[in-house]
Design a protein around this motif. Structure first.
Motif, short mmCIF file in Angstrom:
data_model
loop_
_atom_site.label_atom_id
_atom_site.label_comp_id
_atom_site.label_asym_id
_atom_site.label_seq_id
_atom_site.Cartn_x
_atom_site.Cartn_y
_atom_site.Cartn_z
N VAL A 189 6.33 -0.88 3.67
CA VAL A 189 6.30 0.18 4.70
C VAL A 189 4.99 0.09 5.48
O VAL A 189 4.98 0.18 6.72
CB VAL A 189 6.47 1.57 4.05
CG1 VAL A 189 6.36 2.66 5.12
CG2 VAL A 189 7.80 1.67 3.31
N ARG A 190 3.90 -0.10 4.77
CA ARG A 190 2.57 -0.21 5.42
C ARG A 190 2.58 -1.34 6.47
O ARG A 190 2.07 -1.17 7.58
CB ARG A 190 1.51 -0.51 4.35
CG ARG A 190 0.09 -0.66 4.88
CD ARG A 190 -0.78 -1.33 3.83
NE ARG A 190 -0.34 -2.70 3.60
CZ ARG A 190 -0.56 -3.39 2.48
NH1 ARG A 190 -1.21 -2.84 1.47
NH2 ARG A 190 -0.12 -4.63 2.35
N ASP A 191 3.17 -2.49 6.11
CA ASP A 191 3.12 -3.66 6.99
C ASP A 191 4.17 -3.61 8.10
O ASP A 191 3.98 -4.19 9.16
CB ASP A 191 3.31 -4.94 6.17
CG ASP A 191 2.17 -5.14 5.18
OD1 ASP A 191 1.10 -4.51 5.37
OD2 ASP A 191 2.35 -5.88 4.20
N ASN A 192 5.29 -2.94 7.85
CA ASN A 192 6.40 -2.98 8.81
C ASN A 192 6.55 -1.70 9.62
O ASN A 192 7.15 -1.72 10.69
CB ASN A 192 7.71 -3.29 8.09
CG ASN A 192 7.73 -4.70 7.56
OD1 ASN A 192 8.02 -5.64 8.31
ND2 ASN A 192 7.41 -4.86 6.29
N PHE A 197 3.70 4.90 8.02
CA PHE A 197 2.95 4.84 6.76
C PHE A 197 1.66 5.65 6.86
O PHE A 197 1.31 6.40 5.94
CB PHE A 197 2.63 3.38 6.41
CG PHE A 197 1.88 3.22 5.13
CD1 PHE A 197 2.55 3.26 3.91
CD2 PHE A 197 0.50 3.08 5.13
CE1 PHE A 197 1.85 3.13 2.72
CE2 PHE A 197 -0.20 2.96 3.94
CZ PHE A 197 0.48 2.98 2.73
N ALA A 198 0.97 5.51 7.98
CA ALA A 198 -0.30 6.24 8.16
C ALA A 198 -0.04 7.75 8.12
O ALA A 198 -0.80 8.52 7.51
CB ALA A 198 -0.95 5.84 9.48
N ARG A 199 1.06 8.18 8.75
CA ARG A 199 1.38 9.61 8.75
C ARG A 199 1.72 10.08 7.33
O ARG A 199 1.29 11.14 6.89
CB ARG A 199 2.55 9.90 9.70
CG ARG A 199 2.77 11.39 9.92
CD ARG A 199 3.90 11.72 10.87
NE ARG A 199 3.96 10.84 12.02
CZ ARG A 199 4.94 9.96 12.25
NH1 ARG A 199 5.95 9.87 11.41
NH2 ARG A 199 4.93 9.21 13.32
N PHE A 200 2.48 9.26 6.63
CA PHE A 200 2.85 9.57 5.24
C PHE A 200 1.59 9.75 4.39
O PHE A 200 1.45 10.75 3.66
CB PHE A 200 3.73 8.44 4.70
CG PHE A 200 4.06 8.51 3.24
CD1 PHE A 200 4.69 9.63 2.70
CD2 PHE A 200 3.77 7.45 2.39
CE1 PHE A 200 5.01 9.68 1.34
CE2 PHE A 200 4.09 7.50 1.05
CZ PHE A 200 4.70 8.62 0.53
#
Ligand SMILES: NC(=O)c1ccc[n+]([C@@H]2O[C@H](COP(=O)([O-])OP(=O)(O)OC[C@H]3O[C@@H](n4cnc5c(N)ncnc54)[C@H](OP(=O)(O)O)[C@@H]3O)[C@@H](O)[C@H]2O)c1
Length: 252
Positions: A189-192, A197-200
């Motif tokens: 998720v971080r890479d794609n 991801f940042a919001r999560f």
């Protein structure tokens, strides 16, 4: 604090990558002898910890793996029932077989691993078992079969702590929140989906980042060790106050 894990013999299911491997490596670093299991022989060979090939959803293979680990290590003091996963989604878009498979790889494998380990523990005068559940086991998440199976693991640890306590065996559950590590789902998720991801990370974690492998492994080692002799039947959250499972919308 000396955890007193030097010289202990440990078996970790699903220990060829991810959380299981992190716990196995941490145990080795404390001087324990460890055997892990997994299905993929290549992954086992590369993980750096001695391994035995076994599918934990097959009770015969799992039982043989526990006995083989005890044979190689000259006994068994610690078991980590870490293997887990989910098949299918919610109730209405999954099959009875997917529910059976999800229970098999989570709670059922944990019960059988510990059952098979009991005679080995008793030969040492006791033992310590840890079941890796999930935040989804104590707060329901979107995949209902996984949520129910992980909840079963927490209850299993509490029930087995009472059943096996008279034999000198402690049983606990550890429930990680979302753990970020290379090769894991959250790294995908971080890479794609970096913005999601940042919001999560920002919105679901008070400190702004997910849980790390070391944070899970360090807690696991303490709970496994005799320094936690007063802890049995517990569910230890290692979720950095995430406090609820992810919505599941971040994965494809
Ligand atoms: N990652 C997270 O954010 C997170 C959060 C909460 C809870 N958890 C729980 O933590 C545990 C480990 O998760 P993880 O993310 O570290 O998993 P992972 O990275 O997918 O690794 C799973 C490990 O289990 C093995 N495995 C899978 N199916 C198996 C089977 N049928 N028989 C034997 N070994 C099997 C895999 O090797 P092979 O594929 O070669 O068999 C691998 O070594 C699971 O119980 C999971 O539910 C994870």
């Amino acid at each position: 604090m000396d955890l007193g894990l030097g010289g202990k013999a440990a078996f970790v299911t699903g220990g060829s990558q991810g959380i299981g491997l992190a716990i196995a490596r941490a145990l080795v670093a404390e001087g324990a002898s460890v055997v892990v299991c997994g299905r993929d022989e290549g992954r086992l060979a590369q993980c750096g910890v001695p391994g035995v090939q076994a599918d934990v959803t097959d009770p015969e293979q799992l039982g043989r793996a526990v006995d083989e680990a005890a044979r190689r290590l000259g006994g068994l003091d610690l078991v980590v029932a870490n293997a887990g996963g989910s098949f299918g989604g919610g109730l209405l878009d999954s099959t009875p077989q997917e529910w059976a498979d999800t229970f098999a790889i989570n709670a059922l494998h944990a019960a059988h691993a510990i059952r098979t380990a009991v005679p080995h523990f008793e030969r040492r005068g006791g033992g310590s078992a840890l079941i890796i559940s999930s935040i989804t086991g104590w707060k329901p998440g979107p995949r209902s079969s996984y949520a129910a199976a992980k909840a079963a693991e927490i209850h299993l640890a509490a029930a087995l702590a009472q059943e096996l306590g008279p034999r000198g065996i402690r049983v606990n559950a550890l429930s990680p929140g979302s753990v970020e590590f290379e090769g894991g789902g959250w790294a995908w998720v971080r890479d794609n989906r970096p913005e999601d991801f940042a919001r999560f990370a920002r919105e679901d974690f008070p400190r702004g980042r997910l849980v790390t492998l070391d944070e899970v492994a360090d807690t696991a080692l303490f709970v496994l060790s005799s320094r936690a002799s007063g802890v049995s039947g517990a569910n230890i959250r290692v979720d950095a106050a995430q406090d609820h499972p992810s919505s599941g919308r971040l994965f494809p």
